[in-house]
Design an enzyme around this catalytic site. Structure first.
Site, PDB file in Angstrom:
ATOM      1  N   HIS A 124       0.816  -1.210   0.000  1.00 41.09           N
ATOM      2  CA  HIS A 124       0.000   0.000   0.000  1.00 41.09           C
ATOM      3  C   HIS A 124       0.850   1.261   0.000  1.00 41.09           C
ATOM      4  O   HIS A 124       0.354   2.347  -0.281  1.00 41.09           O
ATOM      5  CB  HIS A 124      -0.931   0.017   1.221  1.00 41.09           C
ATOM      6  CG  HIS A 124      -2.027  -1.004   1.148  1.00 41.09           C
ATOM      7  ND1 HIS A 124      -1.847  -2.304   1.540  1.00 41.09           N
ATOM      8  CD2 HIS A 124      -3.309  -0.911   0.722  1.00 41.09           C
ATOM      9  CE1 HIS A 124      -2.975  -2.967   1.354  1.00 41.09           C
ATOM     10  NE2 HIS A 124      -3.875  -2.159   0.855  1.00 41.09           N
ATOM     11  N   GLY A 125       2.112   1.145   0.323  1.00 43.89           N
ATOM     12  CA  GLY A 125       2.991   2.302   0.335  1.00 43.89           C
ATOM     13  C   GLY A 125       4.126   2.073   1.312  1.00 43.89           C
ATOM     14  O   GLY A 125       3.962   1.371   2.309  1.00 43.89           O
TER      15      GLY A 125
END
Lengths: 309, 164
Positions: B92-93
């Site tokens: 997701h990051g």
């Protein structure tokens, strides 16, 4: 005889039209979703990745010994996804993102997830087809000998921590590999192996043919997913932006069916589903995004003021 | 919020695919109405969680079991859960918040599995309502790491929530 030839030609044309629709539709969606040329450029990158994977699959079909490169390749792709997420904008999923901004980098990482699916699944099928002694849904005798210790080690339900309740697709790959293993282990995954709705990897056109893999697998040694079918699978517009991450083993056999809803109730079901989704996305999620953002900012501000004081 | 965002998009995708005669797999199945973290992940973004299970969790746990043996099964399972969900978080990051969110769920899955096997051995049964409340609370606390994106802020936030 002529009627059957005409029907076969129609099926081929229908399939080609569907592939074209997927490729063109994906490009159009890229432009609409991003609203800039960057999205179209990203779509071009996606197309190049699909073509590269298609070449890899073709190479694997001709040279099964190259399978050993698949694991490093897949790990490299996974690292690539993670690096991409560092620079990407996956966070845009949060807080009522407008549907038009849902895609871009998310789409590319999902594309790579799908391509890893097709690479590993066709690798497993090739492995299955090359070895004549493997019976469909049964454990590999040689592997059982060599992995006896490992199998014993696994026999205490130790793999039951992520049990499958039959929610995932039952595929020939799962049945022949994972499910066969887990049937012995009693981990619950074998339940999906009993589902009769089994799909082969692309190149096998009839689902029933899968059941003959054990006795007539030499036919499939050089089969691989055709580039057009791979494009349709990887760039299928509805799933292009953010999934679901469907498997080629589920998707490709459906290309043989007519590409329209079978009946009016089915059409109504689909439209109803789109309506429900739009209501969730555009009303429930987006409309309440501002209060949540304010709430988040307010909470953070309050907490920071308390913490600093 | 993220549930409606994502589940809404998935519904649109599945419905649109159905219009051209293609059946796509379901992605969500009432994840917030589940009685355990394991069930939550079997109903939340299913296509991704099954992908992670098939291509990271299973190979990693099998590899480690083959190398280290059955006596290390518990730490191996803990490692496999944490690594799998850690990767899911980092996907997701690359922030500490996303990593913490992944590890939070990895730890939750492992704890849930340990509890399940313990309860099965002892013949214990957790009431459904308790399971629902615990799972919902666990998942909601996890979203703090996900939303704030920073471990320190998130820990302060959670501490304040509990009156710390």
């Amino acid at each position: 005889m002529e009627a059957s030839v005409i029907t076969a030609r129609r099926a081929v044309l229908d399939r080609r039209a569907f592939v074209l629709l997927c490729v063109v539709g994906g490009a159009a969606l890229g432009v609409v979703a991003g609203g800039t040329w960057i999205s179209l450029a990203l779509y071009g990158v996606s197309l190049l990745i699909v073509i590269a994977v298609s070449l890899v699959l073709r190479d694997l079909a001709g040279h099964p010994e190259h399978r050993r490169w698949l694991v490093p390749l897949s790990i490299a792709a996974l690292v690539g996804i993670l690096v991409l997420s560092r620079f990407g904008r996956l966070q845009i999923l949060l807080f009522g993102t407008p549907i038009t901004r849902f895609g871009e980098w998310v789409g590319i990482s999902y594309l790579i997830f799908r391509l890893i699916h097709v690479l590993i699944d066709s690798n497993k099928l090739t492995k299955l087809a090359v070895n004549d002694t493997v019976k469909y849904g049964e454990p590999h005798p040689e592997r059982e000998q060599s992995d006896l210790g490992t199998r014993r080690a696994r026999s205490g339900n130790v793999l039951n921590y992520f049990p499958d309740r039959g929610l995932s697709a039952a595929t020939v790959v799962e049945r022949s590999d994972v499910a066969a293993d887990n049937a012995q282990l009693g981990t619950g995954t074998e339940r999906s192996a009993n589902v009769s709705h089994l799909f082969p990897v692309g190149g096998l056109s009839e689902p029933n043919e899968v059941t003959r893999l054990g006795s007539d697998n030499s036919r499939y040694r050089n089969k691989s997913v055709s580039p057009g079918d791979l494009c349709a699978y990887a760039l299928f517009p509805p799933a292009l932006i953010a999934g679901p991450i469907h498997r080629a083993t589920q998707f490709l056999p459906q290309l043989d069916k007519p590409h329209y809803p079978a009946s009016e109730p089915k059409l109504i079901d689909c439209l109803w589903r789109i309506g429900v989704g739009a209501a969730k996305k555009l009303v429930l999620a987006n409309a309440s995004s501002q209060p949540i953002l304010c709430c988040r900012a307010g909470c953070c501000g309050y907490l920071w003021s308390r913490i600093r004081s | 919020m993220i549930y409606f965002d994502f589940a809404g998009y998935s519904d649109i995708a599945i419905g649109a695919a159905g219009l051209v005669g293609i059946v796509l797999p379901e992605n969500f199945a009432n994840p917030y109405a589940q009685g355990s973290v394991t069930r939550f992940w079997q109903t939340w973004h299913m296509s991704l969680s099954f992908w992670l299970r098939d291509y990271i969790f299973f190979p990693l746990s099998r590899f480690l079991l083959a190398r280290l043996g059955r006596r290390w099964a518990t730490p191996i399972m803990a490692t496999a859960h944490l690594v799998t969900m850690g990767i899911a978080g980092l996907w997701h990051g690359f922030t500490t918040g996303f990593l913490a969110w992944g590890l939070w769920h990895g730890a939750g899955l492992f704890a849930n599995a340990q509890w399940s096997s313990f309860a099965k051995r002892r013949g214990l049964h957790m009431p459904t309502v308790v399971g629902l409340v615990l799972t919902f609370s666990f998942v909601m606390l996890g979203w703090v790491f996900f939303a704030l994106g920073d471990v320190q802020t998130s820990v302060h936030f959670i501490a304040r929530l509990f009156g710390g």
